[in-house]
Design an enzyme around this catalytic site. Structure first.
Site, PDB file in Angstrom:
ATOM      1  N   SER A 187       0.827  -1.208   0.000  1.00  0.00           N
ATOM      2  CA  SER A 187       0.000   0.000   0.000  1.00  0.00           C
ATOM      3  C   SER A 187       0.860   1.257   0.000  1.00  0.00           C
ATOM      4  O   SER A 187       2.016   1.242   0.438  1.00  0.00           O
ATOM      5  CB  SER A 187      -0.895   0.025   1.229  1.00  0.00           C
ATOM      6  OG  SER A 187      -1.662  -1.138   1.302  1.00  0.00           O
TER       7      SER A 187
HETATM    8  N1  SAH Z   1      -0.200  -5.577   3.856  1.00  0.00           N
HETATM    9  C1  SAH Z   1       0.598  -5.847   2.667  1.00  0.00           C
HETATM   10  C2  SAH Z   1      -0.090  -5.491   1.378  1.00  0.00           C
HETATM   11  C3  SAH Z   1      -1.202  -6.398   1.112  1.00  0.00           C
HETATM   12  S1  SAH Z   1      -1.838  -6.506  -0.523  1.00  0.00           S
HETATM   13  C4  SAH Z   1       1.947  -5.155   2.746  1.00  0.00           C
HETATM   14  O1  SAH Z   1       2.217  -4.427   3.701  1.00  0.00           O
HETATM   15  O2  SAH Z   1       2.755  -5.377   1.835  1.00  0.00           O
HETATM   16  C5  SAH Z   1      -3.135  -7.640  -0.133  1.00  0.00           C
HETATM   17  C6  SAH Z   1      -2.646  -9.025   0.174  1.00  0.00           C
HETATM   18  O3  SAH Z   1      -3.753  -9.786   0.629  1.00  0.00           O
HETATM   19  C7  SAH Z   1      -2.085  -9.753  -1.031  1.00  0.00           C
HETATM   20  O4  SAH Z   1      -0.808 -10.217  -0.730  1.00  0.00           O
HETATM   21  C8  SAH Z   1      -3.067 -10.901  -1.250  1.00  0.00           C
HETATM   22  O5  SAH Z   1      -2.449 -12.068  -1.744  1.00  0.00           O
HETATM   23  C9  SAH Z   1      -3.610 -11.109   0.157  1.00  0.00           C
HETATM   24  N2  SAH Z   1      -4.914 -11.770   0.241  1.00  0.00           N
HETATM   25  C10 SAH Z   1      -5.968 -11.674  -0.600  1.00  0.00           C
HETATM   26  N3  SAH Z   1      -6.999 -12.413  -0.162  1.00  0.00           N
HETATM   27  C11 SAH Z   1      -6.598 -12.993   1.000  1.00  0.00           C
HETATM   28  C12 SAH Z   1      -7.217 -13.875   1.923  1.00  0.00           C
HETATM   29  N4  SAH Z   1      -8.467 -14.337   1.754  1.00  0.00           N
HETATM   30  N5  SAH Z   1      -6.501 -14.264   2.995  1.00  0.00           N
HETATM   31  C13 SAH Z   1      -5.223 -13.822   3.199  1.00  0.00           C
HETATM   32  N6  SAH Z   1      -4.584 -13.003   2.344  1.00  0.00           N
HETATM   33  C14 SAH Z   1      -5.260 -12.577   1.263  1.00  0.00           C
END
Ligand code: SAH
Length: 237
Positions: free
Chosen positions: A89
């Site tokens: 993000s």
């Molecule tokens: N917090 C992260 C950015 C996250 S982007 C950082 O600091 O880099 C969103 C993430 O959520 C992605 O990696 C995606 O693979 C994950 N995601 C999507 N659906 C999910 C689910 N049901 N359970 C766990 N992770 C999930």
């Protein structure tokens, strides 16, 4: 007002010491200057005030959480792709969500969507323990490696579907959801402690709201919006 030469000497010595300290910090960590600027111009200027959050954002080496090819862009004012459909993000959004969930020294925090591990690292400096769940095995593995190498020993990464939460470790004082569900899963609200806070992007791509949920001491749930955001959708299992 009389100018005491002694005061002047002390002032000059203080400035010299501050300059020396800044030089040492920059020499040890060349990205520190970019990080200080990022916090001042992108985060504090937009209204994030919590000094602990600002300190954690200044201290976390974001460039070590992004893919090597985009390291030069790590402190810019936008999200960056991580591969596998994930993005780290925008720095301001990480700070805003961290401030909203209000982590404190004794807190146990759950994060859904580990991605790069950056948000978890920021939380880890403000809370006692961070539990983070990532659905993509490759991302879970590489984030766990980055966090380990950088010495964040109070973060536990699990691969799996975050919509179910982490019942064995519940309740949590804070929950940070970084992938957008259409509605906040009931299981996550159930795993929030009384007095706890949950922050999550909610809605369809292009029309999401950042929602803050607070569970009162009597168990009632209060909800308000912090504004529009753009997160990758939460995957359904
Ligand atoms: N917090 C992260 C950015 C996250 S982007 C950082 O600091 O880099 C969103 C993430 O959520 C992605 O990696 C995606 O693979 C994950 N995601 C999507 N659906 C999910 C689910 N049901 N359970 C766990 N992770 C999930």
């Amino acid at each position: 007002m009389k100018c005491d030469p002694c005061d002047l000497l002390v002032a000059v010595a203080c400035i010299a010491l501050a300059l020396l300290a800044a030089t040492i910090v920059t020499a040890q960590d060349p990205a520190a200057g970019k990080r200080f600027r990022m916090v001042a111009e992108q985060i504090a200027a937009r209204g994030v005030r919590n000094p602990d959050v600002l300190r954690a954002m200044r201290a976390t080496p974001r460039h070590l959480f992004v893919p090597a090819a985009s390291r030069g862009l790590a402190y810019e004012d936008y999200p960056l792709p991580l591969g596998y459909g994930a993005t780290i993000s925008q720095p301001y959004i990480v700070a805003l969500m961290t401030e909203a969930v209000a982590p404190a020294g004794t807190h146990r925090i759950l994060e859904i969507g580990t991605g790069s591990g950056y948000q978890a690292a920021v939380l880890a400096q403000l809370a006692a323990r961070v539990y983070t769940i990532e659905i993509v095995p490759e991302l879970a593995q590489s984030a766990a490696g980055t966090l380990r190498e950088l010495g964040y020993t109070n973060v536990e990464v699990r691969q799996g579907d975050g919509a179910r939460g982490w019942p064995e470790q519940a309740p949590f004082d804070g929950i940070v959801v970084t992938a957008a569900p259409l509605e906040v899963p009931d299981s996550l609200i159930a795993q929030l402690a009384r007095g706890g806070r949950l922050v999550a992007p909610v809605g369809h791509l292009g029309n999401q709201d950042l929602v803050l949920i607070r569970k009162q001491a009597d168990g009632r749930v209060e909800r308000r919006s912090l504004g529009g955001v753009n997160f990758v959708p939460m995957r359904q299992k």
